[in-house]
Design an enzyme around this catalytic site. Structure first.
Site: not given
Length: 312
Positions: A196, A99, A42, A226-228, A194
């Site tokens: 997924r 989100q 905390e 950094a995959g895409t 793409k």
């Protein structure tokens, strides 16, 4: 430098490096803020100087972990209880922005929740940059000044003097952003389509457009694993692209991202310093947005228009 000195700038732990640059540009000292940590994790926030009747600017990106968001919420609450006149959250990177909708049943809308938390804490204004989805501005009931990293990225690209330039989007969702860059630079646009397998995992990708013999610049708002972006770069290089670069606003770069970028066909990847980058990767370059935020703060305190801050 602003003639109005009735304002103060403070920073959370994670974004002090950027707040110091902003204060240097504004010609004001960084305010004294103490964060006391307890052994159970905390922590408590306290201002070490009077802020009564002042316009307060709190600089803090809310990237994970969630302590960064909690710090900002406590800073806002403490400022409200210390009788600050206005409380302005300067959030270079607004976390949880992915989100922004219910994309499947029984999920949270994290971006709306964070907006509600900031509002309930007592924020009067939010200054942020390159939200993952523009409509997140509508989640707030207070003014949101939404800046764009194009202010620093476009001049950098122009300074490279690349011939046969092509702007690319790594996915269809980012096509609007990439198209804006392409129009401004007067060059063609290429898209990547793409699919997924799951979050952070790309199943397949196809290039829509011509890249052979071109200098390609991929535009995105953030790079996480950094995959895409590395898959897109490798595909474009295999399709005959002369060079492939990438530019993104936010340097999330988690997990294997740095290694992927280093081993990819990318010449370089350019980010802003909205998020600190501590790993070592020779291909990563960061441009500072301190002056962009400093000028926006200057205009807010002087009640001036910020519309001229937008290049595109």
């Amino acid at each position: 430098m602003s003639a109005n000195k009735n304002y103060m700038v403070f920073s959370g732990t994670a974004t002090t490096y950027l707040a110091e640059k902003i204060c240097q540009s504004l010609g004001c000292p960084l305010g004294e803020l103490q964060i006391t940590k307890f052994s159970d994790g905390e922590f408590a926030v306290s201002y070490e100087e009077s802020i009564r009747g002042r316009d307060i600017f709190l600089v803090q990106s809310t990237f994970p972990n969630s302590d960064n968001l909690m710090e900002l919420l406590l800073m806002i609450d403490a400022a409200k209880r210390a009788s600050a006149r206005t409380i302005n959250a300067v959030i270079p990177y607004f976390g949880w922005a992915r989100q922004d909708r219910k994309d499947k049943p029984r999920v949270s809308i994290g971006a709306k929740l964070v907006a509600d938390l900031l509002s309930v804490a007592g924020v009067d204004r939010v200054i942020t940059m390159d939200l993952h989805a523009d409509q997140i501005q509508g989640f707030f009931d207070v003014p949101v000044d939404h800046l764009y990293a194009s202010n620093v990225i476009l001049p950098y690209l122009q300074a490279l003097h690349l011939d046969d330039l092509v702007i690319a989007s790594p996915d269809v969702g980012g096509s609007k952003r990439a198209n804006t860059y392409a129009k401004y630079l007067g060059c063609p646009l290429v898209l990547c389509n793409k699919t997924r397998a799951r979050a952070n995992v790309v199943a397949s990708m196809q290039i829509i457009g011509e890249v052979e013999g071109k200098n390609v610049v991929i535009i995105d708002d953030m790079v996480d694993t950094a995959g895409t972006i590395t898959k897109a770069a490798d595909l474009m290089k295999a399709a005959g692209a002369k060079t492939v670069r990438a530019c993104a606003s936010h340097c999330v770069m988690s997990g294997p991202a740095s290694e992927r970028v280093q081993n990819s066909a990318l010449e370089e990847i350019v980010f802003t310093d909205s998020i600190p980058y501590t790993q070592r990767c020779a291909k990563v370059k960061q441009l500072s947005v301190a002056e962009l935020f400093a000028e926006t703060i200057r205009r807010v305190i002087n009640n001036e228009s910020i519309s001229s801050q937008y290049i595109v």
